[in-house]
Design a protein around this motif. Structure first.
Motif, PDB file in Angstrom:
ATOM      1  N   MET A   1      -4.294 -28.868  -8.904  1.00  0.00           N
ATOM      2  CA  MET A   1      -5.213 -28.391  -7.907  1.00  0.00           C
ATOM      3  C   MET A   1      -6.374 -29.380  -7.805  1.00  0.00           C
ATOM      4  O   MET A   1      -7.033 -29.693  -8.780  1.00  0.00           O
ATOM      5  CB  MET A   1      -5.702 -26.998  -8.295  1.00  0.00           C
ATOM      6  N   GLU A   2      -6.632 -29.855  -6.598  1.00  0.00           N
ATOM      7  CA  GLU A   2      -7.698 -30.817  -6.360  1.00  0.00           C
ATOM      8  C   GLU A   2      -9.028 -30.085  -6.207  1.00  0.00           C
ATOM      9  O   GLU A   2      -9.107 -29.048  -5.559  1.00  0.00           O
ATOM     10  CB  GLU A   2      -7.403 -31.610  -5.094  1.00  0.00           C
ATOM     11  N   THR A   3     -10.078 -30.633  -6.817  1.00  0.00           N
ATOM     12  CA  THR A   3     -11.400 -30.026  -6.724  1.00  0.00           C
ATOM     13  C   THR A   3     -12.404 -31.046  -6.210  1.00  0.00           C
ATOM     14  O   THR A   3     -12.182 -32.253  -6.282  1.00  0.00           O
ATOM     15  CB  THR A   3     -11.877 -29.490  -8.087  1.00  0.00           C
ATOM     16  N   SER A   4     -13.510 -30.529  -5.692  1.00  0.00           N
ATOM     17  CA  SER A   4     -14.588 -31.372  -5.180  1.00  0.00           C
ATOM     18  C   SER A   4     -15.879 -31.022  -5.898  1.00  0.00           C
ATOM     19  O   SER A   4     -16.049 -29.912  -6.394  1.00  0.00           O
ATOM     20  CB  SER A   4     -14.782 -31.127  -3.681  1.00  0.00           C
ATOM     21  N   PRO A  32     -18.138 -21.035  -7.538  1.00  0.00           N
ATOM     22  CA  PRO A  32     -16.760 -21.385  -7.891  1.00  0.00           C
ATOM     23  C   PRO A  32     -16.652 -21.557  -9.408  1.00  0.00           C
ATOM     24  O   PRO A  32     -17.656 -21.451 -10.129  1.00  0.00           O
ATOM     25  CB  PRO A  32     -16.535 -22.708  -7.167  1.00  0.00           C
ATOM     26  N   LEU A  44     -16.599 -26.725  -9.745  1.00  0.00           N
ATOM     27  CA  LEU A  44     -15.343 -27.316  -9.297  1.00  0.00           C
ATOM     28  C   LEU A  44     -14.900 -26.567  -8.039  1.00  0.00           C
ATOM     29  O   LEU A  44     -14.348 -25.477  -8.113  1.00  0.00           O
ATOM     30  CB  LEU A  44     -14.284 -27.208 -10.394  1.00  0.00           C
ATOM     31  N   TRP A  45     -15.158 -27.142  -6.891  1.00  0.00           N
ATOM     32  CA  TRP A  45     -14.874 -26.507  -5.606  1.00  0.00           C
ATOM     33  C   TRP A  45     -13.448 -26.782  -5.163  1.00  0.00           C
ATOM     34  O   TRP A  45     -13.056 -27.923  -4.981  1.00  0.00           O
ATOM     35  CB  TRP A  45     -15.831 -27.048  -4.548  1.00  0.00           C
ATOM     36  N   THR A  46     -12.683 -25.721  -4.960  1.00  0.00           N
ATOM     37  CA  THR A  46     -11.347 -25.864  -4.401  1.00  0.00           C
ATOM     38  C   THR A  46     -11.462 -25.724  -2.880  1.00  0.00           C
ATOM     39  O   THR A  46     -12.496 -25.285  -2.351  1.00  0.00           O
ATOM     40  CB  THR A  46     -10.388 -24.773  -4.924  1.00  0.00           C
ATOM     41  N   ALA A  47     -10.400 -26.066  -2.172  1.00  0.00           N
ATOM     42  CA  ALA A  47     -10.388 -25.907  -0.715  1.00  0.00           C
ATOM     43  C   ALA A  47     -10.611 -24.447  -0.336  1.00  0.00           C
ATOM     44  O   ALA A  47     -11.304 -24.153   0.648  1.00  0.00           O
ATOM     45  CB  ALA A  47      -9.069 -26.417  -0.145  1.00  0.00           C
ATOM     46  N   GLU A  48     -10.082 -23.521  -1.128  1.00  0.00           N
ATOM     47  CA  GLU A  48     -10.263 -22.091  -0.858  1.00  0.00           C
ATOM     48  C   GLU A  48     -11.723 -21.679  -1.029  1.00  0.00           C
ATOM     49  O   GLU A  48     -12.251 -20.893  -0.241  1.00  0.00           O
ATOM     50  CB  GLU A  48      -9.363 -21.240  -1.766  1.00  0.00           C
ATOM     51  N   ASP A  49     -12.382 -22.200  -2.077  1.00  0.00           N
ATOM     52  CA  ASP A  49     -13.802 -21.910  -2.300  1.00  0.00           C
ATOM     53  C   ASP A  49     -14.636 -22.389  -1.111  1.00  0.00           C
ATOM     54  O   ASP A  49     -15.521 -21.680  -0.623  1.00  0.00           O
ATOM     55  CB  ASP A  49     -14.328 -22.589  -3.573  1.00  0.00           C
TER      56      ASP A  49
END
Length: 79
Positions: A1-4, A32, A44-49
């Motif tokens: 899972m990619e995070t930002s 998040p 750690l921000w996911t696309a869903e967050d």
């Protein structure tokens, strides 16, 4: 899972990083998943967050009145 990072999430959302930090700190948006690195909390921000916050942004009142809003309000109050 990619995070930002929070900074990158803010860029994606079109708001400043300090605004996103403030919304997190005062609880206007859900935080998040986070990790602690060297005594600092990193989110750690996911696309869903990010998408969840995007949906919440229009409902968040920031408590500030811009000069444009003030001018419009004073114009509407004038007889």
């Amino acid at each position: 899972m990619e995070t930002s990072s929070t900074r990158r999430a803010a860029q994606i959302l079109g708001i400043s990083g300090s605004t996103l930090d403030r919304y997190l700190r005062i609880g206007k948006i859900p935080a998040p998943k986070s990790v602690e690195i060297s005594g600092r909390r990193m989110y750690l921000w996911t696309a869903e967050d990010i998408e969840r916050v995007r949906e919440l942004l229009p409902t968040i009142e920031d408590g500030r009145t811009t000069r444009h809003q003030k001018a419009r309000e004073s114009k509407n109050k004038a007889p």
